[in-house]
Design a protein around this motif. Structure first.
Motif, PDB file in Angstrom:
ATOM      1  N   GLY A   2     -47.265 -72.451 -76.734  1.00  0.00           N
ATOM      2  CA  GLY A   2     -46.745 -72.950 -75.474  1.00  0.00           C
ATOM      3  C   GLY A   2     -47.404 -72.318 -74.263  1.00  0.00           C
ATOM      4  O   GLY A   2     -48.361 -71.524 -74.390  1.00  0.00           O
ATOM      5  N   SER A   3     -46.870 -72.646 -73.108  1.00  0.00           N
ATOM      6  CA  SER A   3     -47.444 -72.178 -71.840  1.00  0.00           C
ATOM      7  C   SER A   3     -46.348 -71.637 -70.922  1.00  0.00           C
ATOM      8  O   SER A   3     -45.185 -72.057 -70.999  1.00  0.00           O
ATOM      9  CB  SER A   3     -48.158 -73.325 -71.113  1.00  0.00           C
ATOM     10  N   LEU A   4     -46.751 -70.735 -70.077  1.00  0.00           N
ATOM     11  CA  LEU A   4     -45.904 -70.234 -68.997  1.00  0.00           C
ATOM     12  C   LEU A   4     -46.787 -69.985 -67.789  1.00  0.00           C
ATOM     13  O   LEU A   4     -47.981 -69.678 -67.941  1.00  0.00           O
ATOM     14  CB  LEU A   4     -45.216 -68.916 -69.377  1.00  0.00           C
ATOM     15  N   ARG A   5     -46.197 -70.066 -66.606  1.00  0.00           N
ATOM     16  CA  ARG A   5     -46.918 -69.670 -65.399  1.00  0.00           C
ATOM     17  C   ARG A   5     -46.121 -68.584 -64.683  1.00  0.00           C
ATOM     18  O   ARG A   5     -44.961 -68.804 -64.304  1.00  0.00           O
ATOM     19  CB  ARG A   5     -47.145 -70.843 -64.449  1.00  0.00           C
ATOM     20  N   LEU A   6     -46.731 -67.442 -64.551  1.00  0.00           N
ATOM     21  CA  LEU A   6     -46.124 -66.334 -63.829  1.00  0.00           C
ATOM     22  C   LEU A   6     -46.534 -66.394 -62.367  1.00  0.00           C
ATOM     23  O   LEU A   6     -47.651 -66.808 -62.032  1.00  0.00           O
ATOM     24  CB  LEU A   6     -46.556 -64.995 -64.424  1.00  0.00           C
ATOM     25  N   SER A   7     -45.625 -65.969 -61.513  1.00  0.00           N
ATOM     26  CA  SER A   7     -45.903 -65.882 -60.083  1.00  0.00           C
ATOM     27  C   SER A   7     -45.711 -64.447 -59.617  1.00  0.00           C
ATOM     28  O   SER A   7     -44.898 -63.708 -60.169  1.00  0.00           O
ATOM     29  CB  SER A   7     -44.969 -66.797 -59.285  1.00  0.00           C
ATOM     30  N   CYS A   8     -46.449 -64.087 -58.593  1.00  0.00           N
ATOM     31  CA  CYS A   8     -46.330 -62.773 -57.975  1.00  0.00           C
ATOM     32  C   CYS A   8     -46.315 -63.000 -56.465  1.00  0.00           C
ATOM     33  O   CYS A   8     -47.352 -63.310 -55.873  1.00  0.00           O
ATOM     34  CB  CYS A   8     -47.485 -61.875 -58.371  1.00  0.00           C
ATOM     35  N   ALA A   9     -45.150 -62.879 -55.874  1.00  0.00           N
ATOM     36  CA  ALA A   9     -45.004 -63.095 -54.439  1.00  0.00           C
ATOM     37  C   ALA A   9     -45.116 -61.764 -53.716  1.00  0.00           C
ATOM     38  O   ALA A   9     -44.454 -60.789 -54.080  1.00  0.00           O
ATOM     39  CB  ALA A   9     -43.658 -63.732 -54.146  1.00  0.00           C
ATOM     40  N   ALA A  10     -45.957 -61.746 -52.693  1.00  0.00           N
ATOM     41  CA  ALA A  10     -46.180 -60.518 -51.929  1.00  0.00           C
ATOM     42  C   ALA A  10     -45.525 -60.618 -50.563  1.00  0.00           C
ATOM     43  O   ALA A  10     -45.656 -61.628 -49.874  1.00  0.00           O
ATOM     44  CB  ALA A  10     -47.673 -60.278 -51.769  1.00  0.00           C
ATOM     45  N   SER A  11     -44.808 -59.576 -50.223  1.00  0.00           N
ATOM     46  CA  SER A  11     -44.317 -59.450 -48.852  1.00  0.00           C
ATOM     47  C   SER A  11     -45.109 -58.334 -48.203  1.00  0.00           C
ATOM     48  O   SER A  11     -45.457 -57.357 -48.833  1.00  0.00           O
ATOM     49  CB  SER A  11     -42.823 -59.135 -48.836  1.00  0.00           C
ATOM     50  N   GLY A  12     -45.426 -58.509 -46.939  1.00  0.00           N
ATOM     51  CA  GLY A  12     -46.365 -57.607 -46.322  1.00  0.00           C
ATOM     52  C   GLY A  12     -47.747 -58.234 -46.407  1.00  0.00           C
ATOM     53  O   GLY A  12     -47.984 -59.147 -47.196  1.00  0.00           O
ATOM     54  N   ARG A  13     -48.643 -57.693 -45.644  1.00  0.00           N
ATOM     55  CA  ARG A  13     -49.931 -58.354 -45.500  1.00  0.00           C
ATOM     56  C   ARG A  13     -50.890 -57.982 -46.619  1.00  0.00           C
ATOM     57  O   ARG A  13     -51.144 -56.795 -46.859  1.00  0.00           O
ATOM     58  CB  ARG A  13     -50.540 -57.978 -44.150  1.00  0.00           C
ATOM     59  N   ILE A  14     -51.388 -59.002 -47.325  1.00  0.00           N
ATOM     60  CA  ILE A  14     -52.448 -58.815 -48.297  1.00  0.00           C
ATOM     61  C   ILE A  14     -53.753 -59.028 -47.553  1.00  0.00           C
ATOM     62  O   ILE A  14     -54.049 -60.137 -47.109  1.00  0.00           O
ATOM     63  CB  ILE A  14     -52.336 -59.792 -49.481  1.00  0.00           C
ATOM     64  N   LEU A  15     -54.522 -57.984 -47.404  1.00  0.00           N
ATOM     65  CA  LEU A  15     -55.760 -58.085 -46.629  1.00  0.00           C
ATOM     66  C   LEU A  15     -56.877 -58.669 -47.482  1.00  0.00           C
ATOM     67  O   LEU A  15     -56.820 -58.654 -48.713  1.00  0.00           O
ATOM     68  CB  LEU A  15     -56.138 -56.707 -46.105  1.00  0.00           C
ATOM     69  N   SER A  16     -57.872 -59.202 -46.802  1.00  0.00           N
ATOM     70  CA  SER A  16     -58.877 -60.012 -47.484  1.00  0.00           C
ATOM     71  C   SER A  16     -59.636 -59.233 -48.552  1.00  0.00           C
ATOM     72  O   SER A  16     -60.126 -59.831 -49.508  1.00  0.00           O
ATOM     73  CB  SER A  16     -59.860 -60.598 -46.469  1.00  0.00           C
ATOM     74  N   TRP A  17     -59.753 -57.934 -48.414  1.00  0.00           N
ATOM     75  CA  TRP A  17     -60.546 -57.170 -49.384  1.00  0.00           C
ATOM     76  C   TRP A  17     -59.730 -56.684 -50.578  1.00  0.00           C
ATOM     77  O   TRP A  17     -60.250 -56.039 -51.477  1.00  0.00           O
ATOM     78  CB  TRP A  17     -61.231 -55.985 -48.717  1.00  0.00           C
ATOM     79  N   TYR A  18     -58.458 -56.992 -50.605  1.00  0.00           N
ATOM     80  CA  TYR A  18     -57.631 -56.554 -51.723  1.00  0.00           C
ATOM     81  C   TYR A  18     -58.085 -57.225 -53.023  1.00  0.00           C
ATOM     82  O   TYR A  18     -58.538 -58.367 -53.040  1.00  0.00           O
ATOM     83  CB  TYR A  18     -56.171 -56.930 -51.502  1.00  0.00           C
ATOM     84  N   THR A  19     -57.914 -56.506 -54.104  1.00  0.00           N
ATOM     85  CA  THR A  19     -58.002 -57.086 -55.438  1.00  0.00           C
ATOM     86  C   THR A  19     -56.607 -57.103 -56.023  1.00  0.00           C
ATOM     87  O   THR A  19     -55.874 -56.126 -55.926  1.00  0.00           O
ATOM     88  CB  THR A  19     -58.928 -56.253 -56.339  1.00  0.00           C
ATOM     89  N   MET A  20     -56.244 -58.206 -56.623  1.00  0.00           N
ATOM     90  CA  MET A  20     -54.943 -58.337 -57.253  1.00  0.00           C
ATOM     91  C   MET A  20     -55.126 -58.332 -58.762  1.00  0.00           C
ATOM     92  O   MET A  20     -56.136 -58.847 -59.264  1.00  0.00           O
ATOM     93  CB  MET A  20     -54.269 -59.638 -56.825  1.00  0.00           C
TER      94      MET A  20
END
Length: 123
Positions: free
Chosen positions: A15-33
């Motif tokens: 089967g399949s699942l989709r996980l989400s990760c919601a960020a509060s606060g600013r994710i800057l362009s150079w971040y790696t997630m």
């Protein structure tokens, strides 16, 4: 930065699942997630990374071809689409943010962590 995962649950093998990760606060362009997981009785391990600006991805060999990381910069949310799930994918899944933009596959390089969401794959 605060990270909150969701989308875990119980699914049958294949089967399949989709996980989400919601960020509060600013994710800057150079971040790696990143996505990591920890199975019962095991150490936490790398699953996938995605660069916030360019969407460049990297995967653990164990999930390559089955999992896809993506992000929606407008929504400040990262996703992990998991297909063809196997019982060995059972774990608590964590999202994390690396504020220095390293293509990090080790957890010590990540600065912010979510609380985790549990994924159980039944055989």
């Amino acid at each position: 930065v605060q990270l909150v995962e969701s989308g875990g649950g119980l699914v049958q093998a294949g089967g399949s699942l989709r996980l989400s990760c919601a960020a509060s606060g600013r994710i800057l362009s150079w971040y790696t997630m990143g996505w990591f997981r920890q199975a019962p009785g095991k150490e936490r391990e790398f699953v996938a990374t995605i660069s916030w600006s360019g969407g460049r991805t990297r995967y653990a060999d164990s999930v390559k071809g089955r999992f896809t990381a993506s992000r929606d910069t407008a929504e400040n949310t990262m996703y992990l689409q998991m297909n063809s799930l196997k019982p060995e994918d059972t774990a608590v899944y964590y999202c994390a943010a690396d504020a220095f933009g390293r293509t990090a596959i080790v957890e010590k390089d990540y600065d912010y962590w979510g609380q985790g969401t549990k994924v159980t794959v039944s055989s």
